[in-house]
Write a protein that holds these residues in place. Structure first.
Motif, PDB file in Angstrom:
ATOM      1  N   ARG A   7       0.833  -1.199   0.000  1.00 13.94           N
ATOM      2  CA  ARG A   7       0.000   0.000   0.000  1.00 13.94           C
ATOM      3  C   ARG A   7       0.864   1.244   0.000  1.00 13.94           C
ATOM      4  O   ARG A   7       1.928   1.281   0.630  1.00 13.94           O
ATOM      5  N   ILE A   8       0.403   2.288  -0.717  1.00 13.74           N
ATOM      6  CA  ILE A   8       1.025   3.612  -0.696  1.00 13.74           C
ATOM      7  C   ILE A   8      -0.012   4.604  -0.198  1.00 13.74           C
ATOM      8  O   ILE A   8      -1.044   4.812  -0.848  1.00 13.74           O
ATOM      9  N   GLY A   9       0.240   5.208   0.933  1.00 14.68           N
ATOM     10  CA  GLY A   9      -0.634   6.245   1.463  1.00 14.68           C
ATOM     11  C   GLY A   9       0.046   7.595   1.336  1.00 14.68           C
ATOM     12  O   GLY A   9       1.209   7.753   1.717  1.00 14.68           O
ATOM     13  N   PHE A  10      -0.672   8.578   0.781  1.00 12.75           N
ATOM     14  CA  PHE A  10      -0.102   9.917   0.594  1.00 12.75           C
ATOM     15  C   PHE A  10      -1.113  10.962   1.043  1.00 12.75           C
ATOM     16  O   PHE A  10      -2.242  10.983   0.564  1.00 12.75           O
ATOM     17  N   ALA A  11      -0.692  11.804   1.987  1.00 15.21           N
ATOM     18  CA  ALA A  11      -1.536  12.894   2.497  1.00 15.21           C
ATOM     19  C   ALA A  11      -2.900  12.379   2.935  1.00 15.21           C
ATOM     20  O   ALA A  11      -3.929  13.018   2.687  1.00 15.21           O
ATOM     21  N   PRO A  40      -3.833   6.543 -10.905  1.00 13.84           N
ATOM     22  CA  PRO A  40      -2.975   6.858 -12.055  1.00 13.84           C
ATOM     23  C   PRO A  40      -2.000   7.975 -11.740  1.00 13.84           C
ATOM     24  O   PRO A  40      -2.217   8.768 -10.806  1.00 13.84           O
ATOM     25  N   THR A  41      -0.941   8.041 -12.522  1.00 14.30           N
ATOM     26  CA  THR A  41       0.137   8.999 -12.268  1.00 14.30           C
ATOM     27  C   THR A  41      -0.377  10.434 -12.215  1.00 14.30           C
ATOM     28  O   THR A  41       0.026  11.215 -11.337  1.00 14.30           O
ATOM     29  N   HIS A  42      -1.256  10.819 -13.146  1.00 12.62           N
ATOM     30  CA  HIS A  42      -1.702  12.213 -13.181  1.00 12.62           C
ATOM     31  C   HIS A  42      -2.503  12.584 -11.942  1.00 12.62           C
ATOM     32  O   HIS A  42      -2.446  13.727 -11.483  1.00 12.62           O
ATOM     33  N   GLN A  43      -3.234  11.623 -11.361  1.00 13.31           N
ATOM     34  CA  GLN A  43      -3.958  11.919 -10.124  1.00 13.31           C
ATOM     35  C   GLN A  43      -2.999  12.109  -8.956  1.00 13.31           C
ATOM     36  O   GLN A  43      -3.217  12.966  -8.090  1.00 13.31           O
ATOM     37  N   ARG A  44      -1.930  11.325  -8.918  1.00 16.83           N
ATOM     38  CA  ARG A  44      -0.933  11.503  -7.862  1.00 16.83           C
ATOM     39  C   ARG A  44      -0.280  12.879  -7.988  1.00 16.83           C
ATOM     40  O   ARG A  44      -0.037  13.557  -6.984  1.00 16.83           O
ATOM     41  N   ALA A  45       0.008  13.287  -9.241  1.00 17.55           N
ATOM     42  CA  ALA A  45       0.596  14.607  -9.459  1.00 17.55           C
ATOM     43  C   ALA A  45      -0.349  15.712  -9.003  1.00 17.55           C
ATOM     44  O   ALA A  45       0.077  16.695  -8.382  1.00 17.55           O
ATOM     45  N   ARG A  46      -1.637  15.570  -9.300  1.00 17.56           N
ATOM     46  CA  ARG A  46      -2.606  16.594  -8.894  1.00 17.56           C
ATOM     47  C   ARG A  46      -2.741  16.672  -7.370  1.00 17.56           C
ATOM     48  O   ARG A  46      -3.062  17.724  -6.824  1.00 17.56           O
ATOM     49  N   ARG A  47      -2.463  15.570  -6.679  1.00 16.48           N
ATOM     50  CA  ARG A  47      -2.503  15.574  -5.218  1.00 16.48           C
ATOM     51  C   ARG A  47      -1.240  16.205  -4.618  1.00 16.48           C
ATOM     52  O   ARG A  47      -1.184  16.451  -3.422  1.00 16.48           O
ATOM     53  N   GLY A  48      -0.212  16.418  -5.466  1.00 20.02           N
ATOM     54  CA  GLY A  48       0.999  17.073  -4.987  1.00 20.02           C
ATOM     55  C   GLY A  48       2.225  16.202  -4.912  1.00 20.02           C
ATOM     56  O   GLY A  48       3.243  16.603  -4.347  1.00 20.02           O
ATOM     57  N   PRO A  90       4.248  21.253  -5.800  1.00 20.29           N
ATOM     58  CA  PRO A  90       4.177  19.941  -5.146  1.00 20.29           C
ATOM     59  C   PRO A  90       4.190  20.050  -3.627  1.00 20.29           C
ATOM     60  O   PRO A  90       4.714  21.002  -3.052  1.00 20.29           O
ATOM     61  N   ARG A  91       3.630  19.030  -3.003  1.00 15.98           N
ATOM     62  CA  ARG A  91       3.772  18.853  -1.557  1.00 15.98           C
ATOM     63  C   ARG A  91       4.982  17.969  -1.262  1.00 15.98           C
ATOM     64  O   ARG A  91       5.624  18.113  -0.230  1.00 15.98           O
ATOM     65  N   MET A  92       5.254  17.029  -2.162  1.00 15.95           N
ATOM     66  CA  MET A  92       6.410  16.141  -2.027  1.00 15.95           C
ATOM     67  C   MET A  92       7.053  15.965  -3.393  1.00 15.95           C
ATOM     68  O   MET A  92       6.363  15.818  -4.403  1.00 15.95           O
ATOM     69  N   VAL A  93       8.391  15.984  -3.411  1.00 16.12           N
ATOM     70  CA  VAL A  93       9.152  15.777  -4.632  1.00 16.12           C
ATOM     71  C   VAL A  93      10.001  14.515  -4.481  1.00 16.12           C
ATOM     72  O   VAL A  93      10.684  14.331  -3.470  1.00 16.12           O
ATOM     73  N   LEU A  94       9.957  13.669  -5.490  1.00 14.24           N
ATOM     74  CA  LEU A  94      10.820  12.494  -5.569  1.00 14.24           C
ATOM     75  C   LEU A  94      11.948  12.816  -6.534  1.00 14.24           C
ATOM     76  O   LEU A  94      11.711  13.062  -7.715  1.00 14.24           O
ATOM     77  N   LEU A  95      13.182  12.832  -6.025  1.00 20.59           N
ATOM     78  CA  LEU A  95      14.353  13.213  -6.818  1.00 20.59           C
ATOM     79  C   LEU A  95      15.223  11.980  -7.070  1.00 20.59           C
ATOM     80  O   LEU A  95      15.679  11.336  -6.130  1.00 20.59           O
ATOM     81  N   ASP A  96      15.466  11.686  -8.352  1.00 19.44           N
ATOM     82  CA  ASP A  96      16.230  10.494  -8.707  1.00 19.44           C
ATOM     83  C   ASP A  96      17.588  10.897  -9.285  1.00 19.44           C
ATOM     84  O   ASP A  96      17.676  11.405 -10.403  1.00 19.44           O
ATOM     85  N   GLU A  97      18.659  10.670  -8.525  1.00 22.16           N
ATOM     86  CA  GLU A  97      20.045  10.918  -8.938  1.00 22.16           C
ATOM     87  C   GLU A  97      20.241  12.328  -9.526  1.00 22.16           C
ATOM     88  O   GLU A  97      20.716  12.478 -10.663  1.00 22.16           O
ATOM     89  N   PRO A  98      19.917  13.375  -8.780  1.00 22.56           N
ATOM     90  CA  PRO A  98      20.007  14.727  -9.342  1.00 22.56           C
ATOM     91  C   PRO A  98      21.415  15.225  -9.616  1.00 22.56           C
ATOM     92  O   PRO A  98      21.583  16.198 -10.351  1.00 22.56           O
ATOM     93  N   THR A  99      22.456  14.585  -9.064  1.00 21.34           N
ATOM     94  CA  THR A  99      23.816  15.063  -9.305  1.00 21.34           C
ATOM     95  C   THR A  99      24.508  14.319 -10.444  1.00 21.34           C
ATOM     96  O   THR A  99      25.656  14.622 -10.767  1.00 21.34           O
ATOM     97  N   GLU A 100      23.828  13.369 -11.063  1.00 23.20           N
ATOM     98  CA  GLU A 100      24.454  12.553 -12.104  1.00 23.20           C
ATOM     99  C   GLU A 100      24.909  13.433 -13.281  1.00 23.20           C
ATOM    100  O   GLU A 100      24.121  14.133 -13.908  1.00 23.20           O
TER     101      GLU A 100
END
Length: 234
Positions: free
Chosen positions: A57-61, A69-77, A150-160
């Motif tokens: 399970r993934i619980g957010f806010a 779907p991805t776009h709904q997660r984005a709209r939630r922040g 956003p309320r939360m940002v997921l950052l993947d390898e930003p210094t690469e």
């Protein structure tokens, strides 16, 4: 803010992450550290909905977003800055930012507040994203994400592939955002000094499982790093 419980996912029939559980509080910066191939990027892609969860399970806010779907997660922040940046190379910097706002259903006026936080982009608004340096593209990718408020940002390898001076600039940007807006970040990164300077907590991932948690200052000690994950300090 985020509660992940017994999460599993992978590619077709190949399991990559298995039984992952952790929580991220509002305003926290949490690092995820591990060798290549341990499931770090797969975890982020599953959280944002690019890969389906096969269990858990993934619980957010306060809401269950496990199968949203991805776009709904984005709209939630919940927003994602992928490894490799993935900006639109043929669009101008301004239009890349407009795409970030449009994806969250926001008007262009959000661009001004983001540009105030990242003034490096102001002189190059009319330049195509594809001609920017790697560091400028990374800042643009972050700015595009921020245009969705956003309320939360997921950052993947930003210094690469980023030069050291831009890495320092990104650290300053993220710390400033934390102070001013209370932004919450989950950060996947191989650069241990980068994680150490930003994260409140560091989770260790090995073979698709969260195997422990270390204080960020432990990453400055090669012996402690070797004890927990066997990685060389970078």
């Amino acid at each position: 803010m985020l509660r992940v419980t017994d999460l599993a996912s992978g590619y077709q029939k190949i399991p990559i992450i298995m039984g992952v559980s952790f929580e991220v509080g509002d305003g926290e910066f949490v690092g995820v550290l591990g060798h290549n191939g341990m499931g770090k990027s797969t975890l982020l892609k599953t959280l944002v909905g690019q890969l389906p969860a096969t269990a858990g399970r993934i619980g957010f806010a306060g809401s269950d977003i496990t199968h949203a779907p991805t776009h709904q997660r984005a709209r939630r922040g919940l927003r994602y800055v992928p490894q490799g940046r993935q900006i639109f190379p043929g669009l101008t910097v301004r239009d890349n930012l407009r795409m970030g706002a449009a994806g969250a259903g926001l008007a262009d006026d959000v661009l001004d507040e983001v540009l105030d936080e990242l003034p490096r982009l102001k002189p190059i608004l009319g330049r195509a994203g594809g001609v920017l340096s790697g560091g400028e593209q990374q800042i643009l990718a972050l700015a595009r994400c921020l245009c969705g408020r956003p309320r939360m940002v997921l950052l993947d390898e930003p210094t690469e592939g980023i030069q050291p001076s831009i890495i320092e600039e990104i650290i300053d940007i993220l710390l400033r955002l934390k102070r001013r807006s209370g932004l919450t970040i989950v950060l996947v990164e191989q650069n241990q000094d980068f994680i150490r300077r930003l994260a409140d907590r560091v989770l260790i991932i090995q073979k698709g499982r969260i195997t422990g948690e270390v204080p960020p200052d432990h990453l400055a000690d090669p012996a402690l790093v070797a004890e927990f994950i066997g990685m060389a300090v970078t």
